[in-house]
Design a protein around this motif. Structure first.
Motif, short mmCIF file in Angstrom:
data_model
loop_
_atom_site.label_atom_id
_atom_site.label_comp_id
_atom_site.label_asym_id
_atom_site.label_seq_id
_atom_site.Cartn_x
_atom_site.Cartn_y
_atom_site.Cartn_z
N ASP A 29 0.85 -1.20 0.00
CA ASP A 29 0.00 0.00 0.00
C ASP A 29 0.88 1.25 0.00
OD1 ASP A 29 -2.24 -1.62 0.18
OD2 ASP A 29 -2.66 -1.14 2.28
N VAL A 30 0.40 2.28 -0.70
CA VAL A 30 1.05 3.59 -0.69
C VAL A 30 0.01 4.59 -0.21
CG1 VAL A 30 2.14 5.38 -2.10
CG2 VAL A 30 2.59 2.96 -2.60
N VAL A 31 0.39 5.38 0.78
CA VAL A 31 -0.52 6.35 1.41
C VAL A 31 0.05 7.75 1.21
CG1 VAL A 31 -1.61 7.06 3.57
CG2 VAL A 31 -1.06 4.65 3.20
N TRP A 32 -0.79 8.70 0.82
CA TRP A 32 -0.38 10.10 0.68
C TRP A 32 -1.20 10.93 1.66
CZ3 TRP A 32 2.67 13.89 -0.17
CH2 TRP A 32 2.20 15.17 -0.42
N PHE A 33 -0.51 11.67 2.52
CA PHE A 33 -1.15 12.64 3.40
C PHE A 33 -0.83 14.03 2.82
CE2 PHE A 33 -0.11 9.09 6.29
CZ PHE A 33 -1.39 8.81 6.74
N PRO A 34 -1.84 14.78 2.41
CA PRO A 34 -1.58 16.11 1.86
C PRO A 34 -0.96 17.06 2.89
CG PRO A 34 -3.80 15.37 1.31
CD PRO A 34 -3.24 14.41 2.34
N ALA A 35 -0.42 18.14 2.41
CA ALA A 35 0.22 19.14 3.25
C ALA A 35 -0.73 19.65 4.32
CB ALA A 35 0.70 20.31 2.40
N ASN A 36 -0.21 19.76 5.53
CA ASN A 36 -0.91 20.36 6.67
C ASN A 36 -2.20 19.64 7.08
OD1 ASN A 36 1.07 22.45 6.99
ND2 ASN A 36 0.22 23.31 5.11
N VAL A 37 -2.33 18.36 6.71
CA VAL A 37 -3.50 17.58 7.10
C VAL A 37 -3.14 16.76 8.35
CG1 VAL A 37 -5.03 15.67 6.43
CG2 VAL A 37 -4.49 17.50 4.80
N ARG A 38 -3.91 16.94 9.39
CA ARG A 38 -3.67 16.28 10.68
C ARG A 38 -3.97 14.79 10.57
NH1 ARG A 38 -4.12 17.64 16.58
NH2 ARG A 38 -5.74 16.27 17.35
N HIS A 39 -2.99 13.96 10.99
CA HIS A 39 -3.14 12.52 10.85
C HIS A 39 -2.22 11.79 11.84
CE1 HIS A 39 0.46 13.35 8.46
NE2 HIS A 39 0.80 12.08 8.67
N TRP A 40 -2.37 10.47 11.88
CA TRP A 40 -1.47 9.58 12.61
C TRP A 40 -1.36 8.28 11.83
CZ3 TRP A 40 -3.13 4.80 14.07
CH2 TRP A 40 -4.51 4.61 14.22
N HIS A 41 -0.34 7.48 12.14
CA HIS A 41 -0.19 6.16 11.54
C HIS A 41 0.65 5.28 12.46
CE1 HIS A 41 3.62 7.91 9.94
NE2 HIS A 41 2.84 8.95 9.70
N GLY A 42 0.49 3.97 12.31
CA GLY A 42 1.23 3.04 13.15
C GLY A 42 0.86 1.61 12.85
N ALA A 43 1.25 0.72 13.74
CA ALA A 43 1.02 -0.71 13.58
C ALA A 43 -0.40 -1.09 14.02
CB ALA A 43 2.03 -1.49 14.41
N ALA A 44 -0.82 -2.27 13.59
CA ALA A 44 -2.08 -2.85 14.06
C ALA A 44 -1.94 -3.21 15.53
CB ALA A 44 -2.42 -4.09 13.23
N PRO A 45 -3.06 -3.39 16.23
CA PRO A 45 -2.98 -3.74 17.66
C PRO A 45 -2.22 -5.03 17.94
CG PRO A 45 -5.20 -3.03 17.12
CD PRO A 45 -4.45 -3.15 15.81
N ASP A 46 -2.25 -5.97 17.01
CA ASP A 46 -1.66 -7.29 17.26
C ASP A 46 -0.56 -7.66 16.27
OD1 ASP A 46 -3.29 -7.49 15.06
OD2 ASP A 46 -4.29 -9.33 15.71
N GLN A 47 -0.05 -6.69 15.52
CA GLN A 47 0.95 -7.00 14.50
C GLN A 47 1.86 -5.80 14.25
OE1 GLN A 47 0.90 -8.65 9.94
NE2 GLN A 47 -0.88 -8.99 11.19
N ALA A 48 3.14 -6.05 14.09
CA ALA A 48 4.10 -4.99 13.78
C ALA A 48 3.89 -4.50 12.35
CB ALA A 48 5.52 -5.51 13.97
#
Length: 134
Positions: free
Chosen positions: A84-103
């Motif tokens: 997967d490729v994810v694009w977060f536009p400029a100045n858009v508030r976001h977060w990202h990380g691992a799944a609860p049960d997987q790295a």
């Protein structure tokens, strides 16, 4: 051409001010000369995540392994998988990380503006992290 050998970079722990859980950041390259962006491989252990943040020039993530989560404020949480490729536009508030049960590991490519690549904000609560949408 500039070649940066992998042995020349060193992974560091993600600071607790900007991450929840165990995260390592392996900076691949920084903005230099005509290159106005940086890149890093970021490894998140299960349930680890960033704080809320924005990027003045946006950010692209390329998921390498595992399973992750990402959310733009006010939208559903999205499941992330290798390729997967994810694009977060400029100045858009976001977060990202691992799944609860997987790295999860991803490559992050982030643009620079006036010497800045990110604006860190508050931690993502467990309630928000485990929210609906996945």
């Amino acid at each position: 051409m500039v070649l940066v050998k992998h042995s020349e970079h060193k992974a560091v722990d993600g600071p607790a001010d900007y991450f929840t859980g165990n995260v390592t950041i392996d900076s691949m390259f920084q903005p230099e000369g005509d290159r106005s962006y940086s890149s890093a491989i970021v490894n998140f252990e299960a349930s680890a995540r960033t704080t809320w943040h924005t990027h003045p020039k946006g950010q692209t993530l390329m998921i390498l392994s595992g399973e992750g989560r990402a959310q733009i404020e006010g939208q559903e949480i999205f499941k992330l998988e290798p390729g997967d490729v994810v694009w977060f536009p400029a100045n858009v508030r976001h977060w990202h990380g691992a799944a609860p049960d997987q790295a999860m590991s991803h490559v992050a490519i982030t643009g620079e503006s006036n010497g800045k690549v990110v604006d860190w904000m508050e931690h993502v609560t467990d309630q928000d992290y485990l929210g609906k949408g996945v």
